[in-house]
Design a protein around this motif. Structure first.
Motif, mmCIF file in Angstrom:
data_model
loop_
_atom_site.group_PDB
_atom_site.id
_atom_site.type_symbol
_atom_site.label_atom_id
_atom_site.label_comp_id
_atom_site.label_asym_id
_atom_site.label_seq_id
_atom_site.Cartn_x
_atom_site.Cartn_y
_atom_site.Cartn_z
ATOM 1 N N GLN A 157 0.835 -1.206 0.000
ATOM 2 C CA GLN A 157 0.000 0.000 0.000
ATOM 3 C C GLN A 157 0.873 1.260 0.000
ATOM 4 O OE1 GLN A 157 -2.645 -0.268 3.370
ATOM 5 N NE2 GLN A 157 -3.345 -2.305 2.792
ATOM 6 N N LYS A 158 1.874 1.274 0.873
ATOM 7 C CA LYS A 158 2.745 2.437 0.965
ATOM 8 C C LYS A 158 3.548 2.629 -0.314
ATOM 9 C CE LYS A 158 3.268 2.708 5.942
ATOM 10 N NZ LYS A 158 4.206 2.825 7.049
ATOM 11 N N ALA A 159 4.030 1.564 -0.892
ATOM 12 C CA ALA A 159 4.802 1.674 -2.135
ATOM 13 C C ALA A 159 3.936 2.257 -3.246
ATOM 14 C CB ALA A 159 5.347 0.305 -2.537
ATOM 15 N N SER A 160 2.688 1.842 -3.308
ATOM 16 C CA SER A 160 1.767 2.361 -4.318
ATOM 17 C C SER A 160 1.547 3.858 -4.132
ATOM 18 C CB SER A 160 0.431 1.609 -4.228
ATOM 19 O OG SER A 160 -0.468 2.095 -5.191
ATOM 20 N N LEU A 161 1.324 4.276 -2.894
ATOM 21 C CA LEU A 161 1.118 5.697 -2.612
ATOM 22 C C LEU A 161 2.375 6.509 -2.908
ATOM 23 C CD1 LEU A 161 -0.979 5.499 0.667
ATOM 24 C CD2 LEU A 161 -1.770 6.195 -1.601
ATOM 25 N N ARG A 162 3.541 5.965 -2.566
ATOM 26 C CA ARG A 162 4.794 6.683 -2.843
ATOM 27 C C ARG A 162 4.999 6.889 -4.337
ATOM 28 N NH1 ARG A 162 7.112 3.232 0.937
ATOM 29 N NH2 ARG A 162 7.196 4.264 2.935
ATOM 30 N N ARG A 163 4.753 5.856 -5.118
ATOM 31 C CA ARG A 163 4.902 5.987 -6.581
ATOM 32 C C ARG A 163 3.979 7.069 -7.120
ATOM 33 N NH1 ARG A 163 5.247 0.257 -6.288
ATOM 34 N NH2 ARG A 163 3.017 0.102 -6.671
ATOM 35 N N ALA A 164 2.732 7.059 -6.659
ATOM 36 C CA ALA A 164 1.756 8.046 -7.134
ATOM 37 C C ALA A 164 2.152 9.459 -6.701
ATOM 38 C CB ALA A 164 0.359 7.701 -6.615
ATOM 39 N N LEU A 165 2.595 9.612 -5.464
ATOM 40 C CA LEU A 165 3.006 10.928 -4.983
ATOM 41 C C LEU A 165 4.203 11.454 -5.767
ATOM 42 C CD1 LEU A 165 2.645 10.398 -1.140
ATOM 43 C CD2 LEU A 165 1.522 12.191 -2.466
ATOM 44 N N LYS A 166 5.187 10.611 -5.994
ATOM 45 C CA LYS A 166 6.396 11.050 -6.703
ATOM 46 C C LYS A 166 6.061 11.461 -8.136
ATOM 47 C CE LYS A 166 11.206 9.825 -7.431
ATOM 48 N NZ LYS A 166 11.814 10.909 -6.707
ATOM 49 N N THR A 167 5.294 10.658 -8.819
ATOM 50 C CA THR A 167 4.913 10.973 -10.199
ATOM 51 C C THR A 167 4.099 12.256 -10.258
ATOM 52 O OG1 THR A 167 4.906 8.626 -10.761
ATOM 53 C CG2 THR A 167 3.708 10.084 -12.228
ATOM 54 N N SER A 168 3.187 12.431 -9.327
ATOM 55 C CA SER A 168 2.304 13.601 -9.329
ATOM 56 C C SER A 168 3.032 14.884 -8.968
ATOM 57 C CB SER A 168 1.159 13.397 -8.337
ATOM 58 O OG SER A 168 0.421 12.258 -8.684
ATOM 59 N N ALA A 169 4.038 14.799 -8.123
ATOM 60 C CA ALA A 169 4.734 15.996 -7.658
ATOM 61 C C ALA A 169 5.858 16.440 -8.589
ATOM 62 C CB ALA A 169 5.293 15.755 -6.261
ATOM 63 N N GLU A 170 6.310 15.582 -9.471
ATOM 64 C CA GLU A 170 7.448 15.931 -10.328
ATOM 65 C C GLU A 170 7.188 17.161 -11.203
ATOM 66 O OE1 GLU A 170 10.986 16.347 -11.330
ATOM 67 O OE2 GLU A 170 10.550 14.715 -9.956
ATOM 68 N N PRO A 171 6.002 17.328 -11.811
ATOM 69 C CA PRO A 171 5.772 18.558 -12.587
ATOM 70 C C PRO A 171 5.868 19.830 -11.729
ATOM 71 C CG PRO A 171 4.204 16.891 -13.251
ATOM 72 C CD PRO A 171 4.917 16.359 -12.034
ATOM 73 N N MET A 172 5.448 19.762 -10.466
ATOM 74 C CA MET A 172 5.582 20.923 -9.589
ATOM 75 C C MET A 172 7.057 21.222 -9.335
ATOM 76 S SD MET A 172 4.109 21.671 -5.782
ATOM 77 C CE MET A 172 2.412 21.529 -6.303
ATOM 78 N N ALA A 173 7.851 20.181 -9.146
ATOM 79 C CA ALA A 173 9.290 20.378 -8.952
ATOM 80 C C ALA A 173 9.908 21.004 -10.197
ATOM 81 C CB ALA A 173 9.968 19.043 -8.625
ATOM 82 N N ALA A 174 9.444 20.600 -11.376
ATOM 83 C CA ALA A 174 9.959 21.177 -12.624
ATOM 84 C C ALA A 174 9.631 22.669 -12.705
ATOM 85 C CB ALA A 174 9.389 20.434 -13.825
ATOM 86 N N ILE A 175 8.436 23.035 -12.272
ATOM 87 C CA ILE A 175 8.059 24.457 -12.257
ATOM 88 C C ILE A 175 8.963 25.216 -11.285
ATOM 89 C CG2 ILE A 175 6.248 26.098 -11.627
ATOM 90 C CD1 ILE A 175 4.219 23.948 -12.618
ATOM 91 N N ALA A 176 9.178 24.653 -10.098
ATOM 92 C CA ALA A 176 10.042 25.304 -9.105
ATOM 93 C C ALA A 176 11.461 25.463 -9.658
ATOM 94 C CB ALA A 176 10.056 24.507 -7.805
ATOM 95 N N ARG A 177 11.957 24.429 -10.363
ATOM 96 C CA ARG A 177 13.292 24.528 -10.962
ATOM 97 C C ARG A 177 13.361 25.667 -11.970
ATOM 98 N NH1 ARG A 177 12.465 18.892 -11.835
ATOM 99 N NH2 ARG A 177 13.139 17.826 -9.972
ATOM 100 N N SER A 178 12.292 25.823 -12.742
ATOM 101 C CA SER A 178 12.288 26.879 -13.755
ATOM 102 C C SER A 178 12.196 28.267 -13.117
ATOM 103 C CB SER A 178 11.142 26.678 -14.749
ATOM 104 O OG SER A 178 9.900 26.988 -14.153
ATOM 105 N N LEU A 179 11.616 28.364 -11.935
ATOM 106 C CA LEU A 179 11.461 29.648 -11.253
ATOM 107 C C LEU A 179 12.639 29.987 -10.339
ATOM 108 C CD1 LEU A 179 7.700 29.361 -10.211
ATOM 109 C CD2 LEU A 179 8.664 30.723 -12.089
ATOM 110 N N ALA A 180 13.431 28.983 -9.983
ATOM 111 C CA ALA A 180 14.551 29.212 -9.061
ATOM 112 C C ALA A 180 15.589 30.110 -9.728
ATOM 113 C CB ALA A 180 15.181 27.880 -8.664
ATOM 114 N N PRO A 181 16.088 31.091 -8.982
ATOM 115 C CA PRO A 181 17.108 31.964 -9.547
ATOM 116 C C PRO A 181 18.366 31.163 -9.896
ATOM 117 C CG PRO A 181 16.743 32.469 -7.231
ATOM 118 C CD PRO A 181 15.765 31.427 -7.610
ATOM 119 N N ASN A 182 18.984 31.520 -10.992
ATOM 120 C CA ASN A 182 20.165 30.818 -11.457
ATOM 121 C C ASN A 182 21.215 31.843 -11.852
ATOM 122 O OD1 ASN A 182 22.028 29.044 -12.471
ATOM 123 N ND2 ASN A 182 20.869 28.556 -14.303
#
Length: 159
Positions: free
Chosen positions: A26-51
């Motif tokens: 059950q936990k492995a299933s939830l972790r996979r779903a959370l990681k996949t779902s959150a990755e686009p948000m991380a990509a947005i944050a990466r694009s907004l982070a000052p460089n």
């Protein structure tokens, strides 16, 4: 500032997770779903982070990740904030343990704020929750189907 998020369907989700059997599954299933779902948000944050190209690697943007792990300091802060909360699965989105990330996000006396995580959340929270809903259901269905195939194969060998 507080944020209110309305979530529905937990009774149904709990029933479906029970079909998976073991708690680890059950936990492995939830972790996979959370990681996949959150990755686009991380990509947005990466694009907004000052460089600053002058500083070279590693950059703040490169440290933004989706993970179940926190640095030692982050774990300590998290335990204090959520002492009585026993979530079964947690996933974190954000920069690594670099303390400069806080200064970028919130600013300080010498440095103006250059937020990247909050704008990423604001921009993607609704889409992320929709992705999470789809990913959880899809992963549960795939896991149940996989278990059924495994049981059928085992029954065929045992007969």
């Amino acid at each position: 500032m507080s944020v209110t998020v309305r979530l529905e369907g937990f009774a149904e989700l709990e029933r479906e997770l029970e079909r998976l059997g073991r708690e680890a599954t059950q936990k492995a299933s939830l972790r996979r779903a959370l990681k996949t779902s959150a990755e686009p948000m991380a990509a947005i944050a990466r694009s907004l982070a000052p460089n600053d190209p002058a500083t070279g690697a590693p950059d703040l943007a490169n440290s933004i990740a989706v993970s179940t792990k926190l640095s030692k300091r982050q774990r300590s802060q998290h335990r204090r904030m959520f002492r009585d909360d026993r979530a079964s699965v947690e996933m974190f989105v954000g920069p690594g343990p670099d303390p400069a990330a806080w200064n970028q996000e919130f600013g300080n006396i010498n440095h103006r704020a250059q937020p990247f995580m909050r704008p990423a959340w604001d921009q993607d929270k609704d889409a992320m929750l929709d992705r999470l809903k789809r990913e959880i259901w899809n992963d549960i269905q795939r896991t149940v189907a996989r278990a059924a195939r495994r049981a059928a194969a085992q029954a065929a060998r045992g007969s």
